[in-house]
Structures are given as C-alpha cells and as structure tokens.
Motif scaffolding. Structure first.
Motif, PDB file in Angstrom:
ATOM      1  N   ALA A  35       0.814  -1.223   0.000  1.00  0.00           N
ATOM      2  CA  ALA A  35       0.000   0.000   0.000  1.00  0.00           C
ATOM      3  C   ALA A  35       0.842   1.266   0.000  1.00  0.00           C
ATOM      4  N   ARG A  37       3.388   1.997  -1.505  1.00  0.00           N
ATOM      5  CA  ARG A  37       3.983   2.360  -2.803  1.00  0.00           C
ATOM      6  C   ARG A  37       3.025   3.165  -3.688  1.00  0.00           C
ATOM      7  N   LEU A  38       1.749   3.178  -3.321  1.00  0.00           N
ATOM      8  CA  LEU A  38       0.756   3.819  -4.189  1.00  0.00           C
ATOM      9  C   LEU A  38       0.949   5.336  -4.251  1.00  0.00           C
ATOM     10  N   GLU A  39       1.322   5.923  -3.128  1.00  0.00           N
ATOM     11  CA  GLU A  39       1.492   7.386  -3.080  1.00  0.00           C
ATOM     12  C   GLU A  39       2.496   7.863  -4.133  1.00  0.00           C
ATOM     13  N   VAL A  42       0.959   7.771  -7.605  1.00  0.00           N
ATOM     14  CA  VAL A  42      -0.018   8.840  -7.825  1.00  0.00           C
ATOM     15  C   VAL A  42       0.706  10.150  -8.148  1.00  0.00           C
ATOM     16  N   VAL A  63      -7.627   2.066   0.947  1.00  0.00           N
ATOM     17  CA  VAL A  63      -6.567   2.535   0.047  1.00  0.00           C
ATOM     18  C   VAL A  63      -6.594   4.051  -0.053  1.00  0.00           C
ATOM     19  N   VAL A 112      -7.068   4.845 -10.483  1.00  0.00           N
ATOM     20  CA  VAL A 112      -6.506   3.638  -9.863  1.00  0.00           C
ATOM     21  C   VAL A 112      -7.557   2.541  -9.985  1.00  0.00           C
ATOM     22  N   LEU A 114      -8.836  -1.113  -8.759  1.00  0.00           N
ATOM     23  CA  LEU A 114      -8.673  -2.027  -7.630  1.00  0.00           C
ATOM     24  C   LEU A 114      -9.690  -3.150  -7.830  1.00  0.00           C
ATOM     25  N   VAL A 137      -3.114   3.494 -12.690  1.00  0.00           N
ATOM     26  CA  VAL A 137      -2.307   2.574 -11.876  1.00  0.00           C
ATOM     27  C   VAL A 137      -3.189   1.378 -11.555  1.00  0.00           C
ATOM     28  N   VAL A 139      -4.026  -1.956  -9.371  1.00  0.00           N
ATOM     29  CA  VAL A 139      -3.800  -2.737  -8.154  1.00  0.00           C
ATOM     30  C   VAL A 139      -4.687  -3.982  -8.270  1.00  0.00           C
ATOM     31  N   LEU A 176       0.846  -2.734  -9.016  1.00  0.00           N
ATOM     32  CA  LEU A 176       1.197  -3.278  -7.710  1.00  0.00           C
ATOM     33  C   LEU A 176       0.514  -4.631  -7.536  1.00  0.00           C
TER      34      LEU A 176
END
Length: 379
Positions: A35, A37-39, A42, A63, A112, A114, A137, A139, A176
């Motif tokens: 989690a 790594r998401l910042e 973005v 998230v 993102v 998910l 991105v 996930v 990710l």
C-alpha cells in the motif's frame, strides 16, 4: 492492504520489481503489503479516482485514506462498478466518464483500478478514453488480473457481438501485485488464475510447467514462495512478449516464426466463444484451460504437436484443478462465435498453436474436419 514493514520483508523477502520497457516504461512490483507504494505512483496528481467493484468498496476506502492523509489538497473519489464482466459495458464506462467530468478530472490526474480482470479492463479503458488518455495505476486483487489484465496495456469492454471488441492500448504508469490481497480470494478464483499461468508455461517458460507438475496443488496459496515464483515468471513472459509487440502488430509468423503478442492468446479463441455461450458464467481461466486443450488437440491433428504434449496439457491444467473437458455448446455455435474473434482475418479462422512447448505459431484456416475432431476430443 496494510503498509509494508520490516517484519513482512523478513518473512516474504524483498519486493520484486519487473521493469516493462518500451515507449512508456513502467514497473510491475510483486510482493506483500504494498500500500505504501501507491502514493509515489499517484505523484503530483490533484485528483484520484479509485474504480472498484461493490465487493471491494471497503478496501477502496482503506486505500484512499492514506492517500488523502498524505496531501491535504488531494481529492480521492471511489467509483463503484458492478462485479465481474457486468462492469465491462458502454453504460458503466459512461457512468465513470460522467463522474470524472463532475470531479473536474484533468490530464494530470490519475485513475486507480482495484479489482479483478474485469475491473482492470474497464478502468484501463476509462483512463485511456478520458481526455484521450490519463494515467492509470493497476492494483489487481486476483491472481488472474495480476498475471494477465494488469500488465501489457490492453483495455476493453464487451458488446453483444463479443468480448473485448471495443478497447484501446493504454499502458499503466505502474502495477502493484500485492500477494497479500490473494489471502481472501476464494479458492476457485485462485485456481482460475492459474489457467493463465499454466498457459504461459506452454507458450514460453517450461519451468512454470515443472513447478506446477512437482508442487502439491494445496501448497499453492497466497503466502507460498512457489506461487510467488509462478506469478513472477508468468508476468515476465507477458512482459517479454508485450515489449516486442505492444499493439499486436504480429511477429515473424510469415516465415513460420513467433506470432508476437498473439502468442498470449493461446487457448483464447475457443475460450472467448465458450464464455459468450455461457453468458460469462464460466471463469475466464477455466475457459482458457479448455481452450488450450482444444488447440493442443487441433495442433496434433493439423501440425506437428506430439500426443505427449497434448496429454501434458490435460495433466498440467487438471493438476491444479482446472477443467480439461467441455461439451455443453453445439460445435456450430462456437465456430460462429470464433469467426468474430479479434484474431480472425475476414472469414479465415486463426489459432495460436504449438509445434512443441515454448514454440508457438499461428495456424490459419484449419479444416472443419480438424476443428470438429479437436472439439469432439474435448468431450
């Protein structure tokens, strides 16, 4: 999707970073609890839209929270879409576009995804088409999405005419693959994801087959080092093929060589026809397993594939719990559906087949006799 910590790294080893080269390079990270790594992915966006199925709405809020806490000015919106293939319609895509419009989404903002493969396909297409392309991105939360939909930039929705016939090539800015998310995945979904993994073994990496054939299927769980290696190997296969042929322009098939990105469609021509016939009530990985056995039978009749490799298809897919027989649909219905497959050229059916393990090629225009015999062999 809790934060990565030292204890986790000690238990599972460091994250694996697989680089995807090409015109729009990005990294696929495989590990546990990713989690945090998401910042970074973005980046400097002002707005983030998290697209998720209803079942994952709580996870999406989890998230979103650290993202909002990381920057006061960051606005995060959760867009809930239907579960599974029901999300992949023009109507759902339009709902997402309208929501992005209301939020004032600009080209510097980020989508993102998910969820599983369907959410990834839909969210990727929404990102590809909004303002002619904003960052996305992925996930992925299923094994299938990790090794298939999330890598390679293919996005799409379904129509009455068939699966994924409307779409765009739009590469993510990062992926990710958080294996800890697989812990809550129903066993049948994990097994279905192995369909694409075993496929990668047949088209490119025999070590995948060896691992599947020598590992107790009950040991293939989220925390298993063998499952992690299978995921990494399958992603590496996809990366190698995609970087060489991003937009499925074709390989060197004219000289009987590698069919390029089309190799990833091994087993998919019949699989997509079965999915349509079953109104998407069969899991994609299950249909792929059946489709791979079918093209192995076809290649045995129309080409050079040995009976031993055909039997290896049945044992490898069957060992992990995937179906290797099918007789529910009339042959004529499936042939009609295969004619609108994206790989068809005019009225000519084209199949990715093998001459041997890791030696794919395209078979164009097989005889109806061979097609029918291969389908009957499935029963």
């Amino acid at each position: 999707m809790s934060d990565h910590d030292e204890h986790d790294e000690h238990e599972h080893g460091p994250d694996t970073v697989l680089h995807v080269g090409g015109a729009a390079p990005y990294d696929v990270v495989v590990g546990h609890h990713l989690a945090d790594r998401l910042e970074d992915l973005v980046g400097d966006a002002r707005r983030v839209a998290v697209i998720c199925p209803e079942a994952l709405q709580d996870l999406a809020e989890e998230v979103a929270t650290p993202l909002v806490e990381s920057r006061e000015e960051l606005e995060v919106t959760v867009l809930v879409v239907p579960d599974g293939e029901e999300a992949k319609t023009a109507e759902v895509a339009n709902d997402c576009w309208e929501a992005l419009g209301e939020e004032g989404f600009t080209r510097s903002d980020v989508v993102v995804t998910l969820g599983g493969g369907a959410t990834t396909d839909l969210g990727g297409f929404v990102a590809a088409s909004w303002l002619r392309g904003v960052r996305v991105v992925h996930v992925p939360t299923t094994l299938l999405a990790m090794v298939d939909a999330a890598v390679g930039g293919k996005t799409g929705i379904n129509t009455a005419a068939g699966k994924n016939l409307v779409g765009a090539f739009h590469e993510p800015s990062g992926v990710l693959c958080d294996l800890s998310l697989l812990e809550s995945l129903p066993r049948a979904e994990l097994v279905a994801g192995l369909g694409e993994v075993v496929k990668c073994g047949f088209i490119a990496d025999p070590e995948i087959l060896r691992l599947v054939e020598t590992t107790d299927p009950d040991d293939l769980v989220a925390s298993s080092p063998v499952l992690r290696e299978l995921v990494e190997r399958a992603i590496a296969v996809k990366i190698d093929v995609v970087v060489a042929d991003l937009k499925e322009a074709g390989g060197s098939e004219v000289s009987g060589g590698h069919p390029g990105r089309e190799a990833l469609n091994y087993g998919h021509t019949l699989a997509h026809a079965i999915e349509r016939f079953e109104s998407y009530g069969i899991r994609h990985g299950e249909a792929v397993a059946i489709g791979c056995v079918f093209v192995a039978e076809l290649a045995h009749r129309a080409g050079d594939l040995s009976a031993d490799v055909v039997e290896r298809h049945r044992t490898a897919f069957g060992r992990v719990g995937l179906p290797t027989t099918y007789a529910a649909a009339p042959f004529e219905d499936l042939v009609a559906a295969m004619r609108v497959d994206k790989k068809a050229r005019g009225s000519v059916l084209r199949f990715v087949v093998l001459d041997d393990v890791a030696r794919p090629r395209v078979l164009a225009g097989p005889s109806e006799e061979h097609l029918r015999a291969a389908y009957e062999a499935l029963a």
